[in-house]
Design an enzyme around this catalytic site. Structure first.
Site, PDB file in Angstrom:
ATOM      1  N   HIS A  35       0.833  -1.201   0.000  1.00  0.00           N
ATOM      2  CA  HIS A  35       0.000   0.000   0.000  1.00  0.00           C
ATOM      3  C   HIS A  35       0.872   1.256   0.000  1.00  0.00           C
ATOM      4  CE1 HIS A  35      -2.273  -3.332   1.704  1.00  0.00           C
ATOM      5  NE2 HIS A  35      -3.379  -2.713   1.352  1.00  0.00           N
ATOM      6  N   HIS A 270      -4.259   3.138  -3.126  1.00  0.00           N
ATOM      7  CA  HIS A 270      -4.428   2.542  -1.800  1.00  0.00           C
ATOM      8  C   HIS A 270      -3.687   1.214  -1.643  1.00  0.00           C
ATOM      9  CE1 HIS A 270      -6.256   0.778   1.726  1.00  0.00           C
ATOM     10  NE2 HIS A 270      -6.463  -0.287   0.981  1.00  0.00           N
ATOM     11  N   GLU A 419     -17.744  -4.429  24.512  1.00  0.00           N
ATOM     12  CA  GLU A 419     -16.906  -5.636  24.563  1.00  0.00           C
ATOM     13  C   GLU A 419     -15.743  -5.576  23.577  1.00  0.00           C
ATOM     14  OE1 GLU A 419     -20.188  -5.687  24.164  1.00  0.00           O
ATOM     15  OE2 GLU A 419     -21.042  -6.772  25.874  1.00  0.00           O
ATOM     16  N   HIS A 481     -28.852 -15.635  24.806  1.00  0.00           N
ATOM     17  CA  HIS A 481     -27.841 -15.471  25.849  1.00  0.00           C
ATOM     18  C   HIS A 481     -27.140 -16.782  26.204  1.00  0.00           C
ATOM     19  CE1 HIS A 481     -29.519 -11.559  26.116  1.00  0.00           C
ATOM     20  NE2 HIS A 481     -28.906 -11.244  27.240  1.00  0.00           N
TER      21      HIS A 481
END
Ligand SMILES: Cc1ncc(C[n+]2csc(CCOP(=O)(O)OP(=O)(O)O)c2C)c(N)n1
Length: 681
Positions: A35, A270, A419, A481
């Protein structure tokens, strides 16, 4: 205050910046892969930061009070390798010429531990932002613990270069939100705002006001209109450093592929080499010799060597400062060295509890909470928290404050419902060194933090994950859950130790394993529901068995070979024990093997593994998770009682029983196995 004694004249700056640009361009071109766009556009800001501010010593990349620099868009690593090379890190030009090749020190994305001076593995966008937040937290926590009036032995900045891709990723938003809340004043982000990402203009996909967004997070924000204006960049970084109460975000307007006549401001710059002809045109356009490639002008090299000299001086100053500190405060100085070197103190495990069955049943999450607090008294470097679930995960250190702007010595880190950032921040804390970081949530939500867990494993970081509510037995919250495939998923990550203890005493042993391993992450899977305590006086094998990953918890009677082996983990070990008693009533001698950790067991000598799981004996595995994978333990004849569908909303005991986790079902399956054997015999 800047570190440069005299500012280089603009021509010298430009020469140095172009040196970096074209080293990166030539690396990518030679590798025919990589890149070039970001290095061309961001070389000026990276140079300004390194030349004017960054406090590192190339001859000692691990000096504890160095500034940390994270290149979050790891795809732009050719720029980082160029910087490391010219400033004198142990990265010779030959390594730059082997960019992205087998065994080189210049891998395709920066890899922690492979290249001196690389502070974090980056490439998965957004992770570096979280890492930098973790490093900045670690700096502040250690400063609070170790600095004393007149002795600032921990006093450095964390800089992170970020790109559009980083800022589009949710993990960066989570981490930035927390960093703003925590007022991490020594964290500075430089944003390569080049309006282009991989597949085109950011106008297609990313149009919110980024400055306003960071201001709303509570960051100090600035904009630099011309990303090649070294004076403006210097002023902005100076202002960011002067802001001590908020993290800083500097939106720097850069141009991807800067200087390339046909790829400037284009996503074509890029992710692919410019091409031989475009390299020539770009060099000509910026007044650079086309040949030789990998050209480093003498004046530039001399200037970069001054950077190395300054770094060595800064470290020497710190060393003498530290000697004075050690003379005044020898115990604290020794303690600082200990935590930085990740050595455990004498007697660290002295308070680890031995749980007794007569004290009643205990969920392993509750036992873990007691263990954390026993450890925290003797391991001041233990610091962690939860994703807004502390009452459920039992992970608070009692008697300690929360880590907050007005209590930097607090060891309870409240991550909020973030999280993914929690995982990335824990990695940053571990990368920084000086802390043993842990983070907690429900096992099901480990899915939200898989990317940083993978990187922790790849980098051998001693991070501890406390995952509670570890099976369908968690009950009423239902299938959303209830983890089913998570244990297997985590076990499949190379280098991640996953431990599912069967009771409070196995939990204590699991924590010991996690603390002692030191060079890899550990995930603990713990129950919500109460479990009987396996008394150490009766189950003598626990303390030595858990560190081997699996062991004979209860054998068939009187030295007789078992008719059947029941292997189980976690809460299902108790079902196996109950079934063993029942089977004995039917004249079937069963051995119960507790297998809290697959990977550790797998690493044991074959003789030990065969002793625990003798080949040819019928075996039944019992675990409240997917059955996939168990066949590597259970040779034929075998069976597995597991969960190959999603859970259900009902009280935990009901779900378990409906899913076949009953002694009747275990005995039935054993009988079927034995019949099968007879049939074959
Ligand atoms: C999590 C993640 N998703 C996707 C990618 C693949 N990828 C690499 S770079 C990139 C876009 C980069 O755009 P930007 O961050 O603006 O970098 P620049 O184009 O300026 O080099 C993508 C999608 C990745 N590395 N990480």
């Amino acid at each position: 205050m800047t570190l440069a004694t005299t500012l280089a004249p603009p021509e010298l700056d430009e020469l140095c910046i172009n040196t970096l640009r074209f080293l990166a361009v030539d690396m990518v071109q030679k590798a025919n892969s990589g890149h070039p766009g970001l290095p061309l556009g961001s070389a000026s800001m990276a140079y300004t930061l390194w030349d004017r501010f960054l406090k590192v010593n190339p001859s000692d990349p691990h000096w504890p009070d160095r500034d940390r620099f994270v290149l979050s868009p790891g795809h732009g690593c050719a720029l980082l390798y160029a910087l490391l090379h010219v400033t004198g890190f142990d990265l010779p030009l030959a390594e730059l010429k082997r960019f992205r090749q087998w065994g080189s020190r210049t891998p395709g994305h920066p890899e922690y531990g492979k290249t001196p001076g690389v502070e974090a593995t980056t490439g998965p966008l957004g992770q570096g932002v979280g890492n930098a937040v973790g490093m900045a937290i670690a700096e502040m926590a250690l400063a609070a613990r170790f600095n004393r009036p007149g002795h600032a032995v921990v006093d450095h900045h964390t800089y992170v270069l970020v790109s559009d891709g980083d800022l589009m990723e949710g993990v960066a938003s989570e981490a930035a939100s927390l960093a703003g809340h925590l007022r991490l004043g020594k964290l500075i982000a430089l944003y390569a705002d080049n309006l282009v990402s991989l597949s085109g203009s950011t106008e297609l996909i990313f149009t919110e006001n980024r400055l306003a967004r960071f201001a709303a997070y509570g960051w100090h924000t600035q904009r630099v209109e011309d990303g090649n204006d070294v004076a403006a960049l210097t002023a902005a970084i100076e202002a960011a450093r002067a802001e001590e109460n908020r993290p800083s975000f500097i939106d720097v307007h850069t141009h991807i592929g800067y200087g390339s006549p046909h790829k400037h401001d284009s996503s074509k710059a890029h992710g692919e080499p410019l091409g031989v002809e475009e390299v020539r045109l770009t060099k000509e356009h910026l007044g650079w010799p086309v040949e030789p490639s990998f050209h480093v002008p003498r004046e530039a090299l001399e200037h970069f060597h001054e950077f190395a000299d300054r770094g060595a001086v800064r470290q020497a100053e710190w060393e003498s400062q530290f000697q004075a500190y050690a003379a005044d405060l020898p115990d604290l100085a020794a303690e600082f060295q200990r935590v930085i070197q990740r050595r455990l103190p004498e007697g660290w495990d002295r308070d680890l509890p031995a749980f007794r069955s007569e004290d009643g049943a205990l969920a392993t999450r509750v036992a873990s909470g007691k263990v954390i607090n026993a450890l925290a008294r003797r391991l001041p470097e233990l610091m962690g928290g939860d994703a807004d679930l502390a009452p459920s995960t039992h992970t608070l250190i009692e008697g300690s404050d929360n880590f907050e702007p007005d209590s930097r010595a607090g060891r309870n880190l409240r991550f909020g419902v973030r999280e993914h950032a929690m995982g990335a921040i824990l990695n940053g804390m571990a990368l920084h060194r000086g802390l043993i970081p842990y983070g907690a949530t429900f096992l099901i939500f480990s899915d939200y933090m898989r990317p940083p867990m993978r990187l922790a494993a790849m980098n051998g970081l001693p991070v501890i994950y406390v995952f509670t509510h570890d099976s369908i037995a968690m009950g009423e919250d239902g299938p959303t859950h209830q983890p089913v495939e998570q244990l297997l998923g985590l076990r499949s990550v190379p280098g991640l130790t996953v431990v599912r203890p069967a009771d409070a005493n196995e939990t204590a042993a699991a924590w010991r394993l996690a603390i002692e391993c030191g060079d890899r992450p550990t995930a603990l899977a713990l129950t919500r529901q109460k479990l009987p305590v396996l008394d150490l006086a009766r189950y003598l094998a626990i303390p030595l068995g858990v560190p081997r990953g699996g062991y004979i918890l209860a054998d068939a009677g009187e030295g007789a070979p078992p008719d059947v082996v029941l292997i189980a983990t976690g809460s299902e070990v108790h079902l196996a024990l109950n079934s063993r008693d029942r089977l004995a009533g039917e004249g079937v001698q069963a051995r119960v093997v507790s297998l809290p950790c697959w990977s550790v067991f797998k690493a044991q000598p074959e003789a030990y593994r065969k002793e625990v799981l003798p080949p040819g004996i019928p075996t039944l595995a019992i675990e409240a998770g997917v059955t996939l994978g168990w066949n590597s333990y259970v040779g034929p004849p075998m069976a597995v009682i597991g969960v190959d569908r999603f859970g259900a909303s009902a009280p935990g005991e009901v779900v378990m029983s409906e899913y076949g986790f009953t002694a009747e079902n275990v005995c039935q399956r054993v009988r079927e196995l034995l019949d099968e054997m007879k049939g074959e015999g």
